[in-house]
Design a protein around this motif. Structure first.
Motif, mmCIF file in Angstrom:
data_model
loop_
_atom_site.group_PDB
_atom_site.id
_atom_site.type_symbol
_atom_site.label_atom_id
_atom_site.label_comp_id
_atom_site.label_asym_id
_atom_site.label_seq_id
_atom_site.Cartn_x
_atom_site.Cartn_y
_atom_site.Cartn_z
ATOM 1 N N PHE A 31 8.291 -1.022 -1.342
ATOM 2 C CA PHE A 31 9.112 -0.296 -2.320
ATOM 3 C C PHE A 31 9.104 1.186 -1.923
ATOM 4 N N GLN A 32 10.044 1.562 -1.127
ATOM 5 C CA GLN A 32 10.079 2.888 -0.527
ATOM 6 C C GLN A 32 10.079 4.016 -1.562
ATOM 7 N N GLU A 33 10.646 3.777 -2.749
ATOM 8 C CA GLU A 33 10.722 4.832 -3.759
ATOM 9 C C GLU A 33 9.342 5.217 -4.293
ATOM 10 N N LEU A 34 8.332 4.357 -4.117
ATOM 11 C CA LEU A 34 6.976 4.651 -4.600
ATOM 12 C C LEU A 34 6.196 5.553 -3.645
ATOM 13 N N PHE A 35 6.655 5.636 -2.404
ATOM 14 C CA PHE A 35 5.851 6.332 -1.395
ATOM 15 C C PHE A 35 5.599 7.790 -1.754
ATOM 16 N N GLY A 36 6.620 8.487 -2.233
ATOM 17 C CA GLY A 36 6.473 9.901 -2.597
ATOM 18 C C GLY A 36 5.507 10.096 -3.747
ATOM 19 N N VAL A 37 5.564 9.195 -4.731
ATOM 20 C CA VAL A 37 4.649 9.290 -5.882
ATOM 21 C C VAL A 37 3.206 9.075 -5.442
ATOM 22 N N VAL A 38 3.016 8.062 -4.600
ATOM 23 C CA VAL A 38 1.646 7.757 -4.138
ATOM 24 C C VAL A 38 1.090 8.901 -3.312
ATOM 25 N N ARG A 39 1.943 9.482 -2.460
ATOM 26 C CA ARG A 39 1.488 10.614 -1.638
ATOM 27 C C ARG A 39 1.109 11.794 -2.526
#
Length: 444
Positions: A31-39
């Motif tokens: 789920f590519q949209e989660l990557f920024g939040v996780v980072r």
């Protein structure tokens, strides 16, 4: 830098959060949209970690800690040790205190967890029960501090190495010293009996009553009062009382982690103190293959200290005790008729019969009290229900051993030898009772 790294500990909470973020990174692969939040969460974790480190290490003093030890430990008793903690941080801290305890206790999971508000001071108390005499060496005191974030902990190690000697049970000594001369004897299974003696130490003149010895009539007082008056006398004082401790292999048997030898040593310390308080002479010695640790019966200043220091160094030699040598030594060195409290142990009638001639010979010239022990573990085993043939067989054997102890008491009584069969934990009380009974009956 090395000192800083040694005192920095990452806590379980940090690793839990880091593991959760790692899982989220794996999920963000799908789920590519989660990557920024996780980072962003990862950077936030690093920021909080740095902030937590600054909170804990900015204050150089941090926590102040001190262990307060007693001057000496009391063997077989609960001893109290205090740890004093002062929080020098300007915020609430959560503490884990690890004390490096002596090797003899083999305690590897000791810790105290608590929290302190800003500038608060607290004392923490814990109990220890030493079961062998000697020197107990304490190590350093370690305190781990963490903030409300709980990501890292700061360890502060306080040099608190100390040696505390472990003495025979002086706490028990103080307790029975008070009890034996108070009105609370019956609460502890003891009773204090006063008996009017018939020796030459005058006590008072009283009216004659039926049963009084007519030889004690005071004719001058009778003439003055126009009534029969008799002299009343007290028991003799300063009679020698020796505690004789068998330090052979039979006394190394442990009950509640304390050996029979240590139970006998603790009882000797208490009874010696009471003997001196009763105006008698207290002494002691030990025996095995030969006679050791002799303190001649005296009533003088420093006698209790001498007995205490002697008892500290008594150790078993794991050999078979020589009762013939004991008899010869008593005959040679103790000339005045004395009360001998012999602490030993007989498991079978055969063991008693081998030593009985020597016990009889000692009892001919002195008043001998043989003190030996019940096997409380056998009694506990007997209380359990047997469900198999093997357990029934074991219980039968155990019952035989318990019954044989009672036969030993009867055998000693048959030959006129006083005895005490006692559970190890009741040794001191029963020994005091026997001494008070002997004094009351005027047997010595």
């Amino acid at each position: 830098m090395k000192k800083f790294l040694k005192s920095l500990y990452l806590k379980k909470r940090f690793f839990s959060v880091l593991f959760s973020l790692a899982l989220l990174f794996v999920v963000s692969y799908f789920f590519q949209e989660l990557f920024g939040v996780v980072r962003l969460l990862f950077y936030l974790l690093l920021a909080l970690l740095l902030f937590d480190v600054l909170l804990l290490f900015r204050n150089r003093t941090g926590i102040k800690a001190e262990r307060i030890l007693p001057e000496k430990l009391s063997n077989g008793d609960e001893n109290y040790i205090e740890i004093k903690i002062i929080n020098r941080f300007q915020f609430k801290v959560f503490l884990k205190i690890i004390d490096e305890l002596p090797l003899q206790w083999q305690i590897r999971n000791f810790k105290i967890e608590a929290n302190l508000n800003a500038s608060e001071e607290k004392k923490f108390t814990y109990q220890v029960r030493p079961t062998e005499r000697g020197e107990f060496h304490f190590g350093n005191l370690n305190v781990f501090s963490s903030s409300v974030l709980g990501l890292v902990a700061r360890r502060q190690q306080f040099s608190a190495e100390a040696m505390v000697p472990n003495y025979p049970s002086f706490l028990q000594l103080k307790k029975y010293d008070f009890i034996a001369f108070s009105n609370r004897l019956k609460l502890f299974g003891m009773k204090k009996i006063r008996r009017i003696g018939h020796t030459m130490e005058f006590e008072q003149i009283k009216n004659y009553t039926t049963g009084d010895d007519i030889r004690n009539i005071n004719w001058k007082a009778t003439a003055k009062q126009s009534n029969l008056m008799v002299n009343q006398f007290q028991d003799e004082k300063s009679q020698p009382v020796y505690s004789v401790i068998d330090k052979g292999r039979v006394m190394k048997m442990p009950f509640s982690r304390l050996s029979l030898l240590d139970y006998a040593i603790n009882a000797t310390l208490v009874i010696s103190n009471i003997v001196l308080k009763k105006n008698d002479k207290a002494g002691m010695f030990t025996f095995s293959r030969k006679i050791n640790d002799r303190v001649m019966a005296q009533r003088r200043n420093g006698q209790m200290h001498l007995i205490l220091e002697t008892l500290c160094n008594v150790e078993t030699d794991f050999s078979e005790s020589d009762y013939s040598r004991l008899y010869v030594d008593i005959k040679r060195n103790i000339k005045q008729r004395s009360l001998l409290l012999l602490y030993t142990n007989f498991e079978t009638l055969d063991a008693l019969h081998r030593q009985l001639p020597y016990l009889q010979a000692i009892n001919n010239t002195h008043l001998l009290v043989v003190i030996f022990f019940e096997n409380t573990e056998l009694k506990m085993f007997m209380s359990q229900k047997a469900t198999t043939t093997h357990q029934i067989f074991e219980k039968t054997i155990a019952e035989k051993f318990i019954y044989e102890k009672k036969l030993i008491v009867g055998e000693l009584h048959k030959y006129g030898i006083q005895s005490i069969l006692t559970a190890p934990e009741n040794l001191t009380v029963n020994t005091i009772n026997k001494y008070l009974e002997i004094k009351a009956r005027g047997l010595l």
